[in-house]
Design a protein around this motif. Structure first.
Motif, PDB file in Angstrom:
ATOM      1  N   TYR A  44       0.850  -1.060  -0.120  1.00 31.96           N
ATOM      2  CA  TYR A  44       0.050  -0.028  -0.166  1.00 31.96           C
ATOM      3  C   TYR A  44       0.972   1.241  -0.193  1.00 31.96           C
ATOM      4  O   TYR A  44       0.700   2.227  -0.730  1.00 31.96           O
ATOM      5  CB  TYR A  44      -0.905   0.007   1.461  1.00 31.96           C
ATOM      6  CG  TYR A  44      -2.318  -0.578   1.050  1.00 31.96           C
ATOM      7  CD1 TYR A  44      -2.869  -0.308   0.123  1.00 31.96           C
ATOM      8  CD2 TYR A  44      -2.539  -1.688   1.842  1.00 31.96           C
ATOM      9  CE1 TYR A  44      -4.124  -0.838  -0.138  1.00 31.96           C
ATOM     10  CE2 TYR A  44      -3.868  -2.331   1.645  1.00 31.96           C
ATOM     11  CZ  TYR A  44      -4.693  -1.834   0.766  1.00 31.96           C
ATOM     12  OH  TYR A  44      -5.848  -2.584   0.406  1.00 31.96           O
ATOM     13  N   ALA A  47       2.616   1.928  -3.229  1.00 28.79           N
ATOM     14  CA  ALA A  47       1.617   2.318  -4.283  1.00 28.79           C
ATOM     15  C   ALA A  47       1.321   3.803  -3.873  1.00 28.79           C
ATOM     16  O   ALA A  47       1.121   4.535  -4.932  1.00 28.79           O
ATOM     17  CB  ALA A  47       0.376   1.419  -4.372  1.00 28.79           C
ATOM     18  N   ASP A  51       1.850   7.076  -6.477  1.00 33.52           N
ATOM     19  CA  ASP A  51       0.649   7.832  -6.689  1.00 33.52           C
ATOM     20  C   ASP A  51       0.909   9.408  -6.559  1.00 33.52           C
ATOM     21  O   ASP A  51       0.857  10.224  -7.388  1.00 33.52           O
ATOM     22  CB  ASP A  51      -0.614   7.562  -6.006  1.00 33.52           C
ATOM     23  CG  ASP A  51      -1.235   6.206  -6.456  1.00 33.52           C
ATOM     24  OD1 ASP A  51      -0.674   5.707  -7.590  1.00 33.52           O
ATOM     25  OD2 ASP A  51      -1.980   5.704  -5.602  1.00 33.52           O
ATOM     26  N   THR A 108      -5.338   4.606  -4.978  1.00 34.89           N
ATOM     27  CA  THR A 108      -4.845   3.817  -3.887  1.00 34.89           C
ATOM     28  C   THR A 108      -5.278   4.183  -2.474  1.00 34.89           C
ATOM     29  O   THR A 108      -5.729   3.284  -1.599  1.00 34.89           O
ATOM     30  CB  THR A 108      -3.590   3.471  -3.846  1.00 34.89           C
ATOM     31  OG1 THR A 108      -2.978   3.187  -5.338  1.00 34.89           O
ATOM     32  CG2 THR A 108      -2.725   2.493  -2.691  1.00 34.89           C
TER      33      THR A 108
END
Length: 219
Positions: A44, A47, A51, A108
């Protein structure tokens, strides 16, 4: 054949063995869960960091374009004041309706919140700053929508009545030297300045969160 008689100490030993076995099983299960949670948390955070790098690039582009727009609007006000030729004035006045809005790549983070998996991130500071960033993004989104509504309700309808868009000629040239168009320019210049300030605020928060995530991933 003589049977072996179990004593209380034998029963106690067997009970201890069972308890130890169950405890080891629970411990191994917890270790497996923690390991899985760590993997998911790392995925997480990685990601989200990617982003945020995209957001950082987009914000830089938005700031650059809006600074350019501010310069053109300032020139536009000077041209109105000096009663510059209508053709060159029209080119600059159209900048009022030209906008470049920021669209964050926060899929995300939104998914993390909606799934309830935010608890997988151990760092309270990272979670707090991510939520603060989302608030800034929401503020930017509202600001951009309000500005677009103002254009749709006022500027664009006015433009359709004052400019022949096929010939690109002013239907009422005197209008473009009056107070109403000056107010449009002034309003848009102020709004653009606010956009830039909010984009800079978001950019600063993005940088802060990236640093915090890097620190968390190194643990």
């Amino acid at each position: 054949m003589k049977k072996t008689r179990l004593t209380w100490s034998d029963y106690l030993m067997e009970l201890l063995i069972v308890i130890i076995g169950i405890s080891i099983a629970f411990w191994l299960n917890n270790v497996a869960i923690e390991s899985q949670n760590k993997k998911e948390s790392t995925a997480y955070l990685t990601a989200i960091k990617n982003d945020l790098k995209t957001d950082k690039a987009r914000l830089s582009a938005n700031i650059k374009k809006n600074n350019f727009k501010s310069e053109k609007l300032s020139v536009c006000l000077e041209m109105i004041q000096k009663k510059a030729p209508i053709d060159s004035l029209l080119v600059n006045i159209l900048e009022i309706g030209n906008y470049d809005f920021f669209d964050p790549d926060n899929f995300t983070l939104t998914s993390l919140l909606q799934s309830g998996d935010l608890k997988l991130i151990d760092s309270e500071q990272v979670k707090r700053e991510l939520l603060r960033l989302l608030k800034i993004y929401e503020s930017i989104d509202n600001m951009q929508k309000n500005f677009l509504h103002a254009l749709d309700d006022n500027y664009f309808p006015m433009l359709l009545t004052k400019v022949d868009m096929i010939e690109f000629k002013a239907v009422d040239p005197d209008f473009f030297y009056g107070v109403e168009i000056k107010n449009y320019c002034g309003f848009t210049l102020n709004e653009t300045s606010q956009h830039i300030q909010n984009y800079l605020k978001a950019q600063s928060q993005v940088n802060k969160v990236i640093i915090l995530i890097d620190t968390e991933l190194k643990k």
